[in-house]
Scaffold this active site. Structure first.
Site, PDB file in Angstrom:
ATOM      1  N   LYS A 235      90.912 103.496 -16.891  1.00  0.00           N
ATOM      2  CA  LYS A 235      90.862 104.369 -18.062  1.00  0.00           C
ATOM      3  C   LYS A 235      90.649 105.807 -17.626  1.00  0.00           C
ATOM      4  O   LYS A 235      90.063 106.006 -16.565  1.00  0.00           O
ATOM      5  CB  LYS A 235      89.755 103.959 -19.038  1.00  0.00           C
ATOM      6  CG  LYS A 235      88.390 103.562 -18.457  1.00  0.00           C
ATOM      7  CD  LYS A 235      87.532 104.490 -17.701  1.00  0.00           C
ATOM      8  CE  LYS A 235      87.156 105.841 -18.123  1.00  0.00           C
ATOM      9  NZ  LYS A 235      86.260 106.544 -17.180  1.00  0.00           N
TER      10      LYS A 235
ATOM     11  N   TYR B  36      84.756 105.548 -23.801  1.00  0.00           N
ATOM     12  CA  TYR B  36      83.784 104.469 -24.051  1.00  0.00           C
ATOM     13  C   TYR B  36      83.289 104.516 -25.496  1.00  0.00           C
ATOM     14  O   TYR B  36      83.094 103.478 -26.132  1.00  0.00           O
ATOM     15  CB  TYR B  36      82.582 104.576 -23.103  1.00  0.00           C
ATOM     16  CG  TYR B  36      82.921 104.242 -21.679  1.00  0.00           C
ATOM     17  CD1 TYR B  36      83.115 102.919 -21.290  1.00  0.00           C
ATOM     18  CD2 TYR B  36      83.066 105.237 -20.729  1.00  0.00           C
ATOM     19  CE1 TYR B  36      83.440 102.609 -19.979  1.00  0.00           C
ATOM     20  CE2 TYR B  36      83.383 104.933 -19.419  1.00  0.00           C
ATOM     21  CZ  TYR B  36      83.565 103.622 -19.056  1.00  0.00           C
ATOM     22  OH  TYR B  36      83.903 103.314 -17.760  1.00  0.00           O
TER      23      TYR B  36
END
Ligand code: NAD
Length: 374
Positions: free
Chosen positions: A140, A226
């Protein structure tokens, strides 16, 4: 509410099929003809980029995995070749550099390529890995733009290989519990959810995370992902609108990328979310206020030490090796031809949301989130 959540998801999936012009929904993406592997053996994983995350987390985790193991590495630093070969008993033929990377196509010891490079390199190496006929895990944020994400998805579809994103928290039991609590409305609808993910960045001003060309965004793509993930998998639906604000208290240091960003989501089911991310402040907490109670993880996203509580009592689960579970699950998806719960489309959706956040910062307007990929 529950029906509403389901219909919103289906709505997004239908849209994906239309937009991509691929005639494929995420469910059919890997349906039948992916590259076959021998189901009786552990799959070999090659890590691309031997920086902090590969060294400190992924390689050690691959010593604990049941369905896969570390079978190779790709590095641009010759000195690391010998160190890694000795430490992990890797044959010389399984050690590659960025120039001979494509020869990995001929290496049967390597089934999965795990891209752990600076963000701007994710797209190129995912596409090249797919072209080499290897399944891919990409870290990510998936890429810098949603257009790149689509190219990565297309390349994996064309090569009949699976693609997943390094979203390790989907395999972490405290986070799985808040998914259950939120998605099933166990305490009623979530009225308000607050989530922050950030850290105080050290004084190395040369690091790639401060350079737009390599990082794309600053805190947003690094830690903000996140918070975006946590809120969405807890509420169980995609947000409809986002509004965002950027704050720069150290403009000399954060010249090229964002330092601190706050943003708000409005969900179709009525939930309002407040999110924060920063490279200049520590925060790591997810708190959900529901119709008939509350639950919280504080912290919610580190590799270990996740703690939970709720109006019904503590949320206690074992601490696990998240990366080992994540990689084992992906290997199992390949071995048993099933869909990964964290596919490329999910990574693309999050990059689309980041793009909308940047648009809102630029315009000062609320942005509607339409055509999300997942
Ligand atoms: P890092 O800086 O420690 O490592 C980056 C690696 O890329 C180094 O080995 C470096 O040599 C190599 N590299 C190749 N070309 C480079 C270039 N042009 N400039 C700089 N480095 C170059 O970074 P990291 O913390 O290991 O992060 C790598 C990726 O993993 C990032 O995308 C990050 O977001 C992701 N990450 C994910 C998690 C997670 O929990 N899922 C945690 C940390 C990092």
């Amino acid at each position: 509410m529950k029906n509403h959540k389901i219909s919103r998801r289906n709505f997004n999936k239908t849209l994906t099929a239309g937009i991509g012009g691929l005639g494929l929904t995420p469910q059919t993406t890997f349906a039948s003809s992916f590259r076959k592997v021998n189901q009786d053996r552990k799959l070999g994983v090659a890590l691309v980029g031997l920086g902090n995350y590969s060294t400190g987390q992924l390689a050690p985790a691959l010593q604990e995995t049941k369905n896969c193991y570390l079978s190779g590495v790709v590095t641009g630093t010759p000195a690391k070749e010998k160190v890694w070969a000795e430490k992990y008993n890797l044959p010389e033929k399984n050690i590659y550099n960025y120039e001979n990377f494509d020869n990995i196509a001929d290496n049967e010891d390597i089934d999965i390529i795990y891209v752990v490079l600076p963000n701007a390199m994710h797209a190129e190496y995912t596409v090249r890995a797919a072209q080499a006929g290897k399944h891919v895990i990409c870290e990510k944020p998936m890429a810098i733009t949603s257009e790149e994400c689509q190219q990565m998805i297309n390349a994996c579809e064309r090569a009949n290989v699976k693609l997943s994103i390094g979203y390790r928290l989907h395999f972490e039991p405290h986070n799985q519990e808040i998914m259950r609590l939120g998605q099933n409305n166990v305490m009623g609808n979530i009225m308000f959810i607050d989530c922050g993910a950030g850290y105080l960045m050290g004084d190395n001003w040369d690091q790639w995370r401060l350079k737009k060309e390599l990082a794309g965004t600053g805190a947003l793509g690094n830690m903000g992902v996140y918070a975006i993930q946590g809120v969405i998998y807890t509420v169980g639906e995609n947000p409809l609108y986002v509004r965002a604000q950027e704050f720069k208290t150290k403009p000399e240091k954060f010249k090229e990328v964002d330092e601190t960003v706050t943003f708000q989501f409005e969900f179709p089911g009525g939930t309002v979310a407040n999110l924060q991310t920063s490279h200049n402040a520590r925060t790591n907490r997810l708190y959900a206020s529901c119709e008939s109670g509350w639950f919280e993880l504080d912290p919610f996203s580190p590799y270990g030490g996740i703690k939970g509580s709720s109006s019904n009592g503590p949320i206690v689960y074992p601490q696990v090796n998240q990366q080992a579970l994540q990689m084992d699950d992906f290997a199992d998806c390949i071995l048993n031809d099933r869909k990964t719960p964290v596919p490329g489309e999910m990574g693309k959706r999050d990059v689309q949301i980041i793009e909308a956040i940047l648009e809102s910062i630029d315009t000062g307007e609320k942005v509607m989130l339409s055509d999300l990929a997942f």
